[in-house]
Design a protein around this motif. Structure first.
Motif, PDB file in Angstrom:
ATOM      1  N   ARG A   1       0.850  -1.200   0.000  1.00 33.54           N
ATOM      2  CA  ARG A   1       0.000   0.000   0.000  1.00 33.54           C
ATOM      3  C   ARG A   1       0.881   1.243   0.000  1.00 33.54           C
ATOM      4  N   VAL A   2       0.658   2.100  -0.975  1.00 35.76           N
ATOM      5  CA  VAL A   2       1.465   3.314  -1.132  1.00 35.76           C
ATOM      6  C   VAL A   2       0.544   4.529  -1.092  1.00 35.76           C
ATOM      7  N   GLU A   3       0.917   5.516  -0.294  1.00 35.78           N
ATOM      8  CA  GLU A   3       0.133   6.744  -0.227  1.00 35.78           C
ATOM      9  C   GLU A   3       0.455   7.639  -1.420  1.00 35.78           C
ATOM     10  N   SER A   4      -0.598   8.227  -1.996  1.00 35.60           N
ATOM     11  CA  SER A   4      -0.423   9.146  -3.117  1.00 35.60           C
ATOM     12  C   SER A   4      -1.353  10.333  -2.900  1.00 35.60           C
ATOM     13  N   PRO A   5      -1.203  11.410  -3.674  1.00 29.82           N
ATOM     14  CA  PRO A   5      -2.109  12.564  -3.518  1.00 29.82           C
ATOM     15  C   PRO A   5      -3.576  12.195  -3.696  1.00 29.82           C
ATOM     16  N   GLU A   6      -3.842  11.143  -4.464  1.00 27.58           N
ATOM     17  CA  GLU A   6      -5.224  10.707  -4.682  1.00 27.58           C
ATOM     18  C   GLU A   6      -5.703   9.721  -3.626  1.00 27.58           C
ATOM     19  N   GLY A   7      -4.826   9.369  -2.678  1.00 28.53           N
ATOM     20  CA  GLY A   7      -5.177   8.391  -1.657  1.00 28.53           C
ATOM     21  C   GLY A   7      -4.276   7.170  -1.733  1.00 28.53           C
ATOM     22  N   ALA A   8      -4.577   6.171  -0.917  1.00 29.55           N
ATOM     23  CA  ALA A   8      -3.763   4.956  -0.884  1.00 29.55           C
ATOM     24  C   ALA A   8      -3.949   4.158  -2.170  1.00 29.55           C
ATOM     25  N   VAL A   9      -2.836   3.655  -2.711  1.00 29.36           N
ATOM     26  CA  VAL A   9      -2.837   2.876  -3.946  1.00 29.36           C
ATOM     27  C   VAL A   9      -2.150   1.536  -3.671  1.00 29.36           C
ATOM     28  N   THR A  10      -2.704   0.461  -4.208  1.00 28.50           N
ATOM     29  CA  THR A  10      -2.095  -0.852  -4.065  1.00 28.50           C
ATOM     30  C   THR A  10      -1.151  -1.107  -5.220  1.00 28.50           C
ATOM     31  N   GLU A  11       0.098  -1.427  -4.899  1.00 25.49           N
ATOM     32  CA  GLU A  11       1.094  -1.736  -5.912  1.00 25.49           C
ATOM     33  C   GLU A  11       1.614  -3.151  -5.708  1.00 25.49           C
ATOM     34  N   VAL A  12       2.100  -3.744  -6.795  1.00 25.39           N
ATOM     35  CA  VAL A  12       2.733  -5.061  -6.734  1.00 25.39           C
ATOM     36  C   VAL A  12       4.242  -4.848  -6.630  1.00 25.39           C
ATOM     37  N   LEU A  13       4.890  -5.609  -5.752  1.00 27.33           N
ATOM     38  CA  LEU A  13       6.336  -5.476  -5.574  1.00 27.33           C
ATOM     39  C   LEU A  13       7.066  -5.688  -6.891  1.00 27.33           C
ATOM     40  N   GLY A  14       8.039  -4.826  -7.153  1.00 32.86           N
ATOM     41  CA  GLY A  14       8.917  -5.038  -8.295  1.00 32.86           C
ATOM     42  C   GLY A  14       9.953  -6.098  -7.975  1.00 32.86           C
ATOM     43  N   TYR A  15      10.727  -6.478  -8.971  1.00 27.00           N
ATOM     44  CA  TYR A  15      11.686  -7.573  -8.780  1.00 27.00           C
ATOM     45  C   TYR A  15      12.763  -7.220  -7.753  1.00 27.00           C
ATOM     46  N   ALA A  16      13.268  -5.991  -7.790  1.00 25.40           N
ATOM     47  CA  ALA A  16      14.309  -5.597  -6.837  1.00 25.40           C
ATOM     48  C   ALA A  16      13.783  -5.641  -5.402  1.00 25.40           C
ATOM     49  N   ALA A  17      12.565  -5.118  -5.194  1.00 20.00           N
ATOM     50  CA  ALA A  17      11.964  -5.140  -3.859  1.00 20.00           C
ATOM     51  C   ALA A  17      11.687  -6.573  -3.417  1.00 20.00           C
ATOM     52  N   PHE A  18      11.275  -7.418  -4.349  1.00 20.43           N
ATOM     53  CA  PHE A  18      11.033  -8.825  -4.051  1.00 20.43           C
ATOM     54  C   PHE A  18      12.309  -9.494  -3.542  1.00 20.43           C
ATOM     55  N   CYS A  19      13.412  -9.308  -4.244  1.00 18.42           N
ATOM     56  CA  CYS A  19      14.686  -9.910  -3.827  1.00 18.42           C
ATOM     57  C   CYS A  19      15.143  -9.360  -2.477  1.00 18.42           C
ATOM     58  N   ASP A  20      14.959  -8.072  -2.276  1.00 20.92           N
ATOM     59  CA  ASP A  20      15.346  -7.460  -1.011  1.00 20.92           C
ATOM     60  C   ASP A  20      14.531  -8.034   0.153  1.00 20.92           C
ATOM     61  N   ARG A  21      13.225  -8.200  -0.052  1.00 20.37           N
ATOM     62  CA  ARG A  21      12.376  -8.767   1.000  1.00 20.37           C
ATOM     63  C   ARG A  21      12.761 -10.212   1.301  1.00 20.37           C
ATOM     64  N   LEU A  22      13.140 -10.961   0.280  1.00 22.61           N
ATOM     65  CA  LEU A  22      13.581 -12.344   0.510  1.00 22.61           C
ATOM     66  C   LEU A  22      14.798 -12.382   1.433  1.00 22.61           C
ATOM     67  N   ASN A  23      15.691 -11.392   1.280  1.00 24.21           N
ATOM     68  CA  ASN A  23      16.926 -11.366   2.062  1.00 24.21           C
ATOM     69  C   ASN A  23      16.743 -10.794   3.460  1.00 24.21           C
TER      70      ASN A  23
END
Length: 260
Positions: free
Chosen positions: A164-186
């Motif tokens: 969940r990411v906050e934006s000027p229009e309100g909270a938006v749901t995003e899917v993790l990118g590959y870099a964030a995915f690898c970082d979370r795994l570690n």
């Protein structure tokens, strides 16, 4: 006939006419409301389709392309036995990522339509039928091989891939990118636990070849079906890139765990 009787008859007639008019008005009003609801459902379905068509299409394409390359062009063998640890890391992690990314978009779509009564809209029914056909090869225990992911596990993977990411229009749901995915795994053991078995089974996929991976062959076929539903004219993806892997058995066996 006395005046009292005439008055009574007229009153009765007026009452009957009033009831008839009221009933007719109610019928017309109800019909107009039903038509409005039908239009609203169609508009909601069209909006849902417009909003998620492209990300769902691209994630389906990424996954089917990886499966096609892995099972027909020895992609996994090429990199898993290359002797390059970076290549080995990439092919394991990115193969699991493209599966997780697609499940994440399916989870987003599931959440969006959960409270929208769109079952009667033809396009929506076709879309969710195609999605169910993607869930099934992964979930069934009637197909041997790696990458069996029960339906609840599929949804859980989709869920942990969302942010969940906050934006000027309100909270938006995003899917993790590959870099964030690898970082979370570690860095996040709880997150990593959802993917530990799949990461190990990438090597098993490679060892079995196409004939030993009927589950993933079926999944690739269903992903192509979804792509053709989302992009029938080749507006986004060329029609010639929709090659289906050849199935080794003609009919998908009935799952013993339909709700698994």
């Amino acid at each position: 006939m006395g005046p009292e009787i005439v008055i009574a008859v007229v009153s009765a007639a007026v009452s009957l006419i009033s009831v008839a008019v009221t009933y007719r008005t109610a019928v017309v009003t109800h019909r107009l409301q039903e038509q409005a609801r039908s239009r609203d459902k169609v508009e909601l379905a069209e909006e849902l389709f417009r909003r998620y068509r492209v990300p769902l299409l691209w994630s389906a394409e990424a996954l089917q392309d990886r499966l096609h390359n892995a099972l027909s062009r020895n992609l996994l063998r090429q990199y898993l036995h290359s002797g390059d640890s970076e290549d080995q890391h990439y092919v394991r992690h990115n193969t699991v990522y493209v599966l997780a990314e697609h499940l994440a978009w399916l989870e987003v779509l599931h959440r969006e339509q959960r409270f929208l009564d769109l079952e009667s809209v033809k396009s929506t029914k076709e879309l969710f039928t195609a999605i169910q056909r993607i869930h099934h090869p992964l979930a069934t225990d009637a197909l041997p091989g790696p990458f069996r992911v029960f339906r609840g596990h599929q949804r859980a993977i989709g869920e942990v891939m969302l942010n969940r990411v906050e934006s000027p229009e309100g909270a938006v749901t995003e899917v993790l990118g590959y870099a964030a995915f690898c970082d979370r795994l570690n860095t996040d053991p709880t997150f990593a636990s959802w993917f530990a078995r799949l990461l190990k089974e990438v090597d098993d996929v490679e060892a079995r070849g196409q004939r030993g991976n009927e589950r993933l062959v079926r999944l690739q076929n269903e992903l192509v079906e979804l792509i053709e539903l989302l992009d029938p004219e080749g507006e986004w993806l060329p029609l010639e890139q929709r090659e289906r892997l050849q199935r080794t058995t003609p009919v998908l066996p009935t799952s013993r765990t339909p709700n698994g």
